[in-house]
Design an enzyme around this catalytic site. Structure first.
Site, mmCIF file in Angstrom:
data_model
loop_
_atom_site.group_PDB
_atom_site.id
_atom_site.type_symbol
_atom_site.label_atom_id
_atom_site.label_comp_id
_atom_site.label_asym_id
_atom_site.label_seq_id
_atom_site.Cartn_x
_atom_site.Cartn_y
_atom_site.Cartn_z
ATOM 1 N N SER A 1 -27.243 26.840 28.767
ATOM 2 C CA SER A 1 -26.518 25.729 28.831
ATOM 3 C C SER A 1 -27.397 25.441 26.934
ATOM 4 O O SER A 1 -27.580 25.918 26.315
ATOM 5 C CB SER A 1 -26.067 25.042 29.247
ATOM 6 O OG SER A 1 -24.857 23.707 28.653
ATOM 7 N N ASP B 1 -16.164 29.648 31.472
ATOM 8 C CA ASP B 1 -16.741 28.738 31.316
ATOM 9 C C ASP B 1 -15.954 27.689 31.099
ATOM 10 O O ASP B 1 -15.784 28.080 30.023
ATOM 11 C CB ASP B 1 -18.658 29.484 29.966
ATOM 12 C CG ASP B 1 -19.454 28.353 30.276
ATOM 13 O OD1 ASP B 1 -18.309 27.325 30.556
ATOM 14 O OD2 ASP B 1 -20.204 28.785 30.281
ATOM 15 N N HIS C 1 -19.724 28.414 34.195
ATOM 16 C CA HIS C 1 -20.812 28.028 33.513
ATOM 17 C C HIS C 1 -22.146 28.168 34.671
ATOM 18 O O HIS C 1 -23.699 27.946 33.993
ATOM 19 C CB HIS C 1 -20.621 26.213 33.239
ATOM 20 C CG HIS C 1 -21.589 26.508 32.376
ATOM 21 N ND1 HIS C 1 -22.112 26.454 31.017
ATOM 22 C CD2 HIS C 1 -22.368 25.619 31.802
ATOM 23 C CE1 HIS C 1 -22.502 25.920 30.130
ATOM 24 N NE2 HIS C 1 -23.475 25.027 30.884
#
Length: 274
Positions: A95, A225, A254
């Protein structure tokens, strides 16, 4: 606990376990190096040296009131690398940490980086602009800022129990332990660092960083995600990095490094050893 001092005096906490080929992990917003437990334990048991740090303002690192931007994040990572004398490192970022890896490799990684892995990563650019019309509207991130400023604890609980791990999907195998661990990590950090960090992960344009990456790069992304949509992130990043391979995981969220650790770890090990 081990700390290293960044150029502006900020104390950065890090973990350094094992011996062998070094693999360094870069965590996502608003978490800490603890988010990599499943990967670090997996690799250290297989003879690798694993390193992870808490980003400034996150986890156990100093809650300073400045430097909550991607340039400082990458520079702090470089300080950890230099302090430990690391070379031929595999850098793994999730991320926001994926953006940190891209900037680190592009600006600080010459002669030190062997490979890179981007997992559900934010590059090249999350926010919608004239040149990035498929991005998320700025109002989405303004909503994040408002939530952090007004009801951070509940906001973090809602993220962890909902879209982050896909626990809001029908039939999801919801883990209260995973939710509570996410919330614990997030609440350990600084509200100011988290508030300012939203701009760092959403408004930083990593296009030039991706083009400058000159090492083999594995891009891993779940196609469900809900935090960093794949179409405007990994699918674009894969076209900008010269030596990139994109692996898409059907139905994964995610938070797949935690809730699908066996799958992620196997592919990570295969790439490291390739």
């Amino acid at each position: 606990m081990p700390f290293v001092t960044a150029g502006d005096g900020t104390e950065i906490f890090y973990k350094d376990w094992g011996t062998g080929l070094p693999v360094m992990f870069h965590h996502g917003w608003p978490l800490s190096s603890d988010d990599w437990d499943a990967q670090m334990l997996f690799l250290v048991r297989r003879g690798y040296r694993v390193i992870a740090h808490d980003r400034r303002g996150h986890g156990r690192s100093a809650q300073v009131g400045h430097g909550h931007d991607m340039d400082h994040y990458a520079a702090d990572a470089a300080v950890v690398v230099a302090h430990l004398g690391l070379r031929d490192v595999v850098h793994v970022g999730h991320s926001t940490g994926g953006g940190e890896v891209a900037r680190y490799v592009a600006r600080h990684g010459a002669g030190r980086v062997a490979k890179a892995v981007l997992v559900g990563a934010v590059p090249p650019l999350m926010v919608q602009t004239e040149s990035n019309p498929a991005g998320l509207p700025i109002e989405v991130f303004d909503g994040f800022r408002e939530a952090v400023a007004t009801h951070r604890s509940q906001f973090y609980l809602d993220l962890a129990s909902g879209p982050f791990y896909g626990f809001n999907r029908p039939g999801a195998d919801v883990s209260q332990g995973v939710i509570q661990n996410w919330w614990r990590q997030a609440m350990t950090g600084s509200a100011q660092a988290h508030h300012e960090g939203i701009a760092a992960f959403s408004e930083t344009d990593f296009t030039d960083d991706l083009r400058a990456m000159d090492v083999p790069t594995l891009i891993m992304h779940g196609d469900d995600d809900q935090i960093v949509p794949i179409a405007n992130s990994s699918e674009k990043a894969a076209t900008l990095i010269a030596d990139a391979r994109l692996k898409v995981y059907p139905g994964l969220s995610h938070g797949m490094c935690t809730v699908n650790a066996d799958t992620v770890n196997a592919d990570l090990l295969d790439f490291i050893e390739s």
